[in-house]
Design a protein around this motif. Sequence first.
Motif, PDB file in Angstrom:
ATOM      1  N   ASN A  53     -17.379  12.744 -12.298  1.00 62.54           N
ATOM      2  CA  ASN A  53     -17.187  13.664 -11.061  1.00 62.54           C
ATOM      3  C   ASN A  53     -16.051  12.772 -10.003  1.00 62.54           C
ATOM      4  N   GLY A  54     -16.570  11.746 -10.478  1.00 63.35           N
ATOM      5  CA  GLY A  54     -15.301  10.661  -9.818  1.00 63.35           C
ATOM      6  C   GLY A  54     -13.869  10.581  -9.147  1.00 63.35           C
ATOM      7  N   ILE A  55     -13.289  10.387  -8.110  1.00 63.54           N
ATOM      8  CA  ILE A  55     -11.879  10.921  -8.201  1.00 63.54           C
ATOM      9  C   ILE A  55     -11.183   9.616  -8.081  1.00 63.54           C
ATOM     10  N   LEU A  56     -11.087   9.002  -8.857  1.00 68.06           N
ATOM     11  CA  LEU A  56     -10.513   7.215  -8.749  1.00 68.06           C
ATOM     12  C   LEU A  56      -8.852   7.256  -7.776  1.00 68.06           C
ATOM     13  N   LEU A  57      -9.080   6.677  -6.452  1.00 71.93           N
ATOM     14  CA  LEU A  57      -7.402   6.540  -6.016  1.00 71.93           C
ATOM     15  C   LEU A  57      -7.300   4.892  -6.387  1.00 71.93           C
ATOM     16  N   ARG A  58      -5.968   5.159  -6.656  1.00 74.81           N
ATOM     17  CA  ARG A  58      -4.930   3.490  -6.566  1.00 74.81           C
ATOM     18  C   ARG A  58      -3.576   3.962  -5.959  1.00 74.81           C
ATOM     19  N   GLY A  59      -3.915   3.257  -4.893  1.00 68.20           N
ATOM     20  CA  GLY A  59      -2.985   2.938  -3.566  1.00 68.20           C
ATOM     21  C   GLY A  59      -1.479   2.168  -4.687  1.00 68.20           C
ATOM     22  N   ILE A  60      -1.141   2.969  -4.312  1.00 66.87           N
ATOM     23  CA  ILE A  60       0.393   2.651  -4.864  1.00 66.87           C
ATOM     24  C   ILE A  60       1.221   2.520  -3.637  1.00 66.87           C
ATOM     25  N   ILE A  61       1.577   1.036  -3.927  1.00 65.33           N
ATOM     26  CA  ILE A  61       2.866   0.475  -2.642  1.00 65.33           C
ATOM     27  C   ILE A  61       4.799   1.083  -3.896  1.00 65.33           C
ATOM     28  N   ALA A 101      -6.967  -3.361  -0.473  1.00 63.34           N
ATOM     29  CA  ALA A 101      -8.061  -4.031  -0.716  1.00 63.34           C
ATOM     30  C   ALA A 101      -8.667  -3.589   0.106  1.00 63.34           C
ATOM     31  N   ASN A 102      -8.602  -4.370   1.891  1.00 62.73           N
ATOM     32  CA  ASN A 102      -9.547  -3.769   2.977  1.00 62.73           C
ATOM     33  C   ASN A 102     -10.137  -2.469   2.741  1.00 62.73           C
ATOM     34  N   SER A 103      -9.208  -1.171   2.189  1.00 65.05           N
ATOM     35  CA  SER A 103     -10.115   0.102   1.879  1.00 65.05           C
ATOM     36  C   SER A 103     -10.599   0.236   0.677  1.00 65.05           C
ATOM     37  N   GLY A 104     -11.440  -0.667  -0.108  1.00 61.66           N
ATOM     38  CA  GLY A 104     -11.480  -1.042  -1.084  1.00 61.66           C
ATOM     39  C   GLY A 104     -11.414  -0.513  -2.100  1.00 61.66           C
ATOM     40  N   ARG A 133      -5.449 -13.674  -4.423  1.00 64.01           N
ATOM     41  CA  ARG A 133      -6.112 -13.626  -3.129  1.00 64.01           C
ATOM     42  C   ARG A 133      -6.952 -12.406  -3.124  1.00 64.01           C
ATOM     43  N   PHE A 134      -6.825 -11.476  -4.405  1.00 62.14           N
ATOM     44  CA  PHE A 134      -7.872 -10.413  -4.225  1.00 62.14           C
ATOM     45  C   PHE A 134      -8.450 -10.048  -5.413  1.00 62.14           C
ATOM     46  N   ASP A 135      -9.595  -9.647  -5.102  1.00 62.73           N
ATOM     47  CA  ASP A 135      -9.983  -9.330  -6.463  1.00 62.73           C
ATOM     48  C   ASP A 135      -9.868  -7.088  -6.515  1.00 62.73           C
ATOM     49  N   ILE A 136      -8.327  -6.880  -7.603  1.00 59.14           N
ATOM     50  CA  ILE A 136      -7.812  -5.944  -7.463  1.00 59.14           C
ATOM     51  C   ILE A 136      -6.635  -5.930  -9.020  1.00 59.14           C
ATOM     52  N   ALA A 137      -7.191  -4.645 -10.063  1.00 62.16           N
ATOM     53  CA  ALA A 137      -6.746  -3.999 -10.824  1.00 62.16           C
ATOM     54  C   ALA A 137      -4.607  -3.702 -10.396  1.00 62.16           C
ATOM     55  N   ILE A 138      -4.102  -4.389 -10.877  1.00 62.65           N
ATOM     56  CA  ILE A 138      -2.734  -4.274 -10.754  1.00 62.65           C
ATOM     57  C   ILE A 138      -2.007  -3.050 -11.915  1.00 62.65           C
ATOM     58  N   THR A 139      -1.169  -2.197 -12.298  1.00 65.71           N
ATOM     59  CA  THR A 139      -0.576  -1.622 -12.537  1.00 65.71           C
ATOM     60  C   THR A 139       0.824  -1.563 -12.075  1.00 65.71           C
ATOM     61  N   LEU A 140       1.342  -2.268 -13.201  1.00 64.17           N
ATOM     62  CA  LEU A 140       3.204  -1.962 -12.943  1.00 64.17           C
ATOM     63  C   LEU A 140       3.656  -0.765 -13.208  1.00 64.17           C
ATOM     64  N   SER A 141       5.255  -0.120 -12.406  1.00 68.39           N
ATOM     65  CA  SER A 141       5.773   0.564 -13.001  1.00 68.39           C
ATOM     66  C   SER A 141       7.067   0.546 -13.006  1.00 68.39           C
ATOM     67  N   VAL A 142       8.230  -0.589 -12.873  1.00 67.16           N
ATOM     68  CA  VAL A 142       9.655  -0.595 -12.537  1.00 67.16           C
ATOM     69  C   VAL A 142      10.455  -0.422 -14.206  1.00 67.16           C
ATOM     70  N   GLY A 143       9.774   0.101 -15.228  1.00 67.31           N
ATOM     71  CA  GLY A 143      10.840   0.925 -16.310  1.00 67.31           C
ATOM     72  C   GLY A 143      10.984  -0.428 -17.348  1.00 67.31           C
ATOM     73  N   GLU A 144      12.211   0.567 -18.253  1.00 63.28           N
ATOM     74  CA  GLU A 144      11.884  -0.367 -19.530  1.00 63.28           C
ATOM     75  C   GLU A 144      12.543  -1.867 -18.933  1.00 63.28           C
ATOM     76  N   ARG A 145      12.065  -2.547 -20.229  1.00 65.70           N
ATOM     77  CA  ARG A 145      12.496  -4.559 -19.683  1.00 65.70           C
ATOM     78  C   ARG A 145      12.092  -4.918 -20.700  1.00 65.70           C
ATOM     79  N   PRO A 146      12.999  -5.820 -21.612  1.00 69.32           N
ATOM     80  CA  PRO A 146      12.592  -7.080 -22.583  1.00 69.32           C
ATOM     81  C   PRO A 146      11.453  -7.516 -22.629  1.00 69.32           C
ATOM     82  N   PHE A 147      10.630  -7.500 -23.264  1.00 71.75           N
ATOM     83  CA  PHE A 147       9.795  -7.975 -24.184  1.00 71.75           C
ATOM     84  C   PHE A 147       9.315  -8.111 -23.917  1.00 71.75           C
ATOM     85  N   ASP A 148       9.636  -9.859 -23.811  1.00 75.50           N
ATOM     86  CA  ASP A 148       9.452 -11.377 -22.900  1.00 75.50           C
ATOM     87  C   ASP A 148       8.715 -10.958 -21.875  1.00 75.50           C
ATOM     88  N   ASP A 149       9.650  -9.640 -20.771  1.00 71.81           N
ATOM     89  CA  ASP A 149       9.269  -9.409 -19.323  1.00 71.81           C
ATOM     90  C   ASP A 149       7.701  -9.403 -19.217  1.00 71.81           C
TER      91      ASP A 149
END
Length: 356
Positions: A53-61, A101-104, A133-149
């Motif tokens: 029943n939880g709604i997960l929050l993801r803070g986007i920048i 992070a301060n928002s939890g 510095r932070f205990d936080i999961a990171i999602t990236l969304s910057v498009g198509e890149r080479p495998f090495d990146d």
Amino acid sequence: MAEKTLQAVLNRLYEADVPDKADIEYGLSLQDPAQMGELFAFADEIRRRHVGNGILLRGIIEFSNYCSNTCEYCGLNKTNTNLTRYKLTDKQILNCIEQIANSGIGTVVLQSGEQTDLDAYWLAGIIREIKTRFDIAITLSVGERPFDDYALWKEAGADRYLLKIETTNRQLYQKLHPQMSFDNRLKCSKDLGILGYQNGSGNIIGLPGQTISDIAGDILFFAGERFDMIGIGPFIPHPATALSDCPSGDVEMVLKTIAVTRIITKDAHLPATTAIGSLNGNDHRPAALTAGANVLMPNFTPQPWRQLYEIYPGKRCSTEAPGTCGPCIDIMADTIGRTIDLSRGDSLKKKRKECA
Ligand code: SF4
């Protein structure tokens, strides 16, 4: 011949290892409000059973609106020379992370246009700094890149990656993305899976020329690739694009797509996207959250840059200050009888695999 009552179709969609495309199209074609209500209620129950029943929050920048591409539906495409371009500094990005992070909130999404000259080592440095510095999961969304990146960023600490396929109709994809390659997009998506990212995809509903069969194909793709996150949102025409005169996507089709995707994928994380919260000036996110979605993405991009990340016009909350989403989200959750979940909200598919 398979029974075609709605309940029989819904049961088959839920139980089948490989769902029948005709059943998916049947669900997407529903027009009767009572039957659509039945579909949404079924998807809502599957959501409750598999992700709770939880709604997960993801803070986007949205750290930069520079883009090298020319996607025909997007206001950030490089041919839009009227748009003021920006890139946040390291300090500004880290300040945003601190606020999240301060928002939890346990996840940050770092998003930008797709810049071929984005310095992969710079982004790796930001990822390392965040993880130190932070205990936080990171999602990236910057498009198509080479495998090495992708490998560099994973090694630096990135957890997840969102690369929407947008449409699985190869011809339509090519038409809307004149300088891009459908095969490369697929390859990038596969590379992310190989590297162990929690892998995200998604599509746009209502693209000019898109059919119900195309959307059904998208859902089969999501299920077949076992994505951890799937973002489904409407097409909203931007005045500075080639598709400015085309109609927006249909809200009911977006909701039906979310519902069928939930029933088939079961435990994928499905956001009630900001785009569905902005369609025709109305906030349809509560409807999405009661048709199978389980994630919201409050925006922490600071002003005045937030207003410049205009993929489509009328984007919800684009004039508000960061960190002001809390009360609005609390009320939304309360109204639909749900709770807010600030945890990292990792992939349930991966968790299950690790426990097996
Ligand atoms: S959709 Fe993404 S890659 Fe395409 S123009 Fe917009 S920001 Fe660039």
